[in-house]
Write an enzyme that holds these catalytic residues in place. Structure first.
Site, short mmCIF file in Angstrom:
data_model
loop_
_atom_site.label_atom_id
_atom_site.label_comp_id
_atom_site.label_asym_id
_atom_site.label_seq_id
_atom_site.Cartn_x
_atom_site.Cartn_y
_atom_site.Cartn_z
N ALA A 84 0.06 -4.06 29.19
CA ALA A 84 1.70 -4.16 29.62
C ALA A 84 1.96 -4.28 30.90
CB ALA A 84 2.03 -2.83 28.84
N ALA A 122 -8.55 -5.70 35.86
CA ALA A 122 -7.40 -5.66 37.01
C ALA A 122 -6.18 -5.01 36.53
CB ALA A 122 -7.08 -7.08 37.23
N SER A 147 -10.96 -3.74 39.97
CA SER A 147 -10.37 -4.18 41.20
C SER A 147 -10.20 -2.99 42.18
CB SER A 147 -9.27 -5.02 41.05
OG SER A 147 -8.18 -4.25 40.25
N ASP A 152 -5.32 -2.90 48.08
CA ASP A 152 -4.77 -1.86 49.16
C ASP A 152 -5.84 -2.08 50.47
OD1 ASP A 152 -3.48 -0.02 46.83
OD2 ASP A 152 -5.46 -0.44 46.37
N HIS A 179 -6.25 3.44 42.67
CA HIS A 179 -5.36 2.50 43.12
C HIS A 179 -3.98 2.98 42.71
CE1 HIS A 179 -3.54 -1.19 43.65
NE2 HIS A 179 -3.37 -1.58 42.34
#
Length: 315
Positions: A84, A122, A147, A152, A179
């Site tokens: 999503a 990812a 990832s 960042d 993340h």
């Protein structure tokens, strides 16, 4: 380093991030065979055709095709970008419930094929979903990578390079942790061409106030991009490509990825963004970069944030 022959990469999820990654792969020529799996069969077939038409101008031959989960059995690397999408105003962690169900079905189908390569994740929230893929697949922890904070860290280095007018390749520093909103900059270890950022700031005190702005802009960059154009995809696709090359070319390079902690930094049972050595086997080793007291406290809070999200699913 020499590229291993017979490299096969499978992409699961051909949306904005996935298709950007496919284009990056074509341009960098890191694999021999590239398979696209997506629920939208027509788009996947169309992208495969479109990419194949560009192979003549690529740095090396590459076969691109639409495929199914049966194609995963002999893949060296599977990159999952399905899930999503993050909506405006929605944090990465808000996505976990929706994407957990999607990932369970995807990983089950992949493992039925006999896959025993490396997963690269990812989809957000990437740290929690990378943890989920390792649990769902049963593969060794080193073969499941997220990832993490690779994007960042790239944003961080870019912003510092802009401020000090140097190449980002001369800026050395890491963003670690989730993340997401609880990530942190390792200021104590940041340097520009070997010169400590702290020393540089002592000589240029007028720049001190900009440092916190740089971190905030790094942390919140995704929200700004999503507000402007609906999604982020080019930057993360390049980050995925960098990790992919490190794996396929057996580079033994240090990248900030989502890796499983087993006592490193005083924590365990969590996937989180940290510097790690990446090679053909996946994660060779998690590196413990020195942290000061404040950074250790922030990292611990980031671990707590992720564990609070994953625990209801894997208690």
């Amino acid at each position: 380093m020499e590229k291993f022959k017979g490299n096969k990469v499978v992409l699961v999820g051909n949306g904005a991030v996935g298709s950007s990654y496919a284009f990056a792969m074509l341009n960098q020529g890191a694999c021999d065979e590239f398979v696209i799996i997506d629920l939208n069969e027509d788009k996947a077939k169309g992208d495969a055709m479109d990419l194949n038409h560009g192979v003549v101008y690529a740095p090396s031959p590459m076969q691109v095709k639409y495929g199914t989960y049966e194609d995963c059995h002999d893949a060296s690397l599977i990159v999952i970008c399905a899930g999503a999408a993050q909506k405006p105003g929605e944090t990465r962690l808000d996505l976990v419930g929706k994407n957990m169900k999607i990932f369970k079905s995807i990983v089950d189908e992949i493992m039925k094929s006999g896959f025993d390569g490396i997963f690269l994740i990812a989809t957000n929230p990437v740290d929690v979903l990378t943890y989920a893929v390792q649990k769902f697949s049963g593969l060794p922890e080193n073969q499941v990578i997220g990832s993490g904070t690779i994007l960042d860290t790239a944003r961080f280095r870019h912003l510092l390079s802009q401020e000090f007018n140097v190449s980002p390749n001369s800026v050395h520093g890491y963003i670690i942790g989730e993340h997401g909103d609880s990530e942190l900059a390792v200021w104590s270890g940041t340097n520009i061409a070997g010169n400590s950022l702290y020393d540089i700031l002592n000589e240029n005190p007028e720049k001190q106030k900009l440092i916190e702005e740089i971190f905030v802009n790094t942390r919140d960059a995704a929200y700004e991009i999503i507000k402007a154009k609906g999604a982020t995809y080019y930057g993360v696709a390049m980050g995925l490509m960098r990790i992919s090359k490190a794996i396929l070319n057996n580079e033994n390079v240090v990248l900030t990825v989502s890796a499983k902690l087993n006592g490193e930094y005083g924590h365990d049972d969590v996937y989180i963004g940290v510097p790690a050595i990446i090679n053909r086997n996946g994660i060779r080793e998690v590196l413990e970069t020195p942290l000061n007291t404040e950074e250790k406290e922030k990292f611990a809070k980031s671990v707590e944030t992720l564990k609070a999200i994953q625990t209801p699913f894997f208690s």
